[in-house]
Write an enzyme that holds these catalytic residues in place. Structure first.
Site, PDB file in Angstrom:
ATOM      1  N   SER A   9      -1.549   0.129  -5.290  1.00 17.12           N
ATOM      2  CA  SER A   9      -2.786   0.394  -4.556  1.00 17.12           C
ATOM      3  C   SER A   9      -3.770   1.066  -5.492  1.00 17.12           C
ATOM      4  O   SER A   9      -3.378   1.650  -6.518  1.00 17.12           O
ATOM      5  CB  SER A   9      -2.469   1.318  -3.376  1.00 17.12           C
ATOM      6  OG  SER A   9      -3.637   1.922  -2.852  1.00 17.12           O
ATOM      7  N   TYR A  63       2.577   8.789   0.182  1.00 17.92           N
ATOM      8  CA  TYR A  63       2.245   7.394  -0.111  1.00 17.92           C
ATOM      9  C   TYR A  63       1.615   7.282  -1.495  1.00 17.92           C
ATOM     10  O   TYR A  63       1.997   6.422  -2.305  1.00 17.92           O
ATOM     11  CB  TYR A  63       1.285   6.860   0.954  1.00 17.92           C
ATOM     12  CG  TYR A  63       0.823   5.441   0.706  1.00 17.92           C
ATOM     13  CD1 TYR A  63       1.575   4.362   1.144  1.00 17.92           C
ATOM     14  CD2 TYR A  63      -0.371   5.177   0.038  1.00 17.92           C
ATOM     15  CE1 TYR A  63       1.161   3.050   0.913  1.00 17.92           C
ATOM     16  CE2 TYR A  63      -0.798   3.873  -0.192  1.00 17.92           C
ATOM     17  CZ  TYR A  63      -0.026   2.815   0.250  1.00 17.92           C
ATOM     18  OH  TYR A  63      -0.440   1.526   0.013  1.00 17.92           O
TER      19      TYR A  63
END
Length: 243
Positions: free
Chosen positions: A135, A148
């Site tokens: 990401s 995360y």
């Protein structure tokens, strides 16, 4: 990489980006081993549903044994499965251990485990891919999802190191990241603007696979983020801090 006739493992295949990837890969003529906790909704001539809870080490070991023991070899692994839990650790006293363990298991331990176990098998193929979905938050984190962001940063580092190994010993194996933009899925409900659809994200990934380039696949506006982060890390941090 020409996808027709290839056998590709996709994790997190039952919804979101994983489902779009599975369907589009099959549409390109690949056979997709579609891994999910409940893959029963998946169907198609070139889709092989495979049940596995990636948070469970024993389940991952069984999956790996199944994949390696199959008489027909695999040509690719896309570690797509992931979860994101919002957490503010300063608000109220809590015991976050279970949530942290599960997020690390799915986002980091599982792709590391599958990558390490399947890399020798993939390296034996004439042409193969091993791609891990990270990401833009692997470059700089946001406040609301600390674990995360940490898992994606860790996966980015692991993938780079594994790519170095492949460059030296298995140039036929393309190892890289899929640096994912913000995509309209269940995980991102209620936050962010300008999201890509899951289909658009999958199209970008497949275009990157089909190009004969090595290295990472940057999806959507992560390509711009990459430039901003290099030129001004502070600006990139401000942009993503409250994303």
């Amino acid at each position: 990489m020409r996808l027709e006739g290839k056998r590709i493992v996709v994790t997190g295949a039952s919804r979101g980006i994983g489902r779009a990837l599975t369907e589009q890969l099959a549409g390109r003529g690949a056979t997709v081993l579609a891994v999910a906790r409940d893959p029963s909704a998946l169907a198609g001539d070139r889709i092989v549903p495979v049940s596995c809870d990636l948070a469970d080490m024993a389940a991952r070991q069984s999956l790996i044994a199944q994949l390696i023991g199959d008489l027909v070899p695999i040509d690719g692994l896309i570690n797509n499965a992931g979860i994101q839990l919002q957490a503010s650790y300063l608000d109220t006293p809590c015991d976050p251990a279970c949530d942290i363990d599960r997020e690390i298991a799915i986002n980091l331990a599982a792709p590391l485990h599958l990558s390490a176990a399947l890399a020798p098998h993939l390296a034996s193929r004439p042409e193969a891919i091993l791609l891990n979905v990270t990401s833009g938050l692997a470059l700089t984190p946001k406040a609301s999802a600390p674990v995360y962001c940490a898992t994606k940063a860790g996966l980015r580092s692991f993938t780079t190191a594994l790519r170095y190994q492949a460059e030296d010993r298995a140039p036929n194996l393309r190892v890289g990241e899929i640096v994912m933009a913000l995509v309209d899925t269940e995980m991102t409900t209620g936050r962010g603007r300008g999201k890509l659809s899951a289909d658009q994200a999958a199209q970008a990934v497949i275009a990157g696979i089909e190009r004969q380039e090595r290295g990472d696949i940057w999806v959507g506006n992560t390509r711009l983020l990459r430039i901003i982060q290099r030129l001004s890390p502070a600006l990139a941090a401000r942009m993503l801090r409250n994303g």
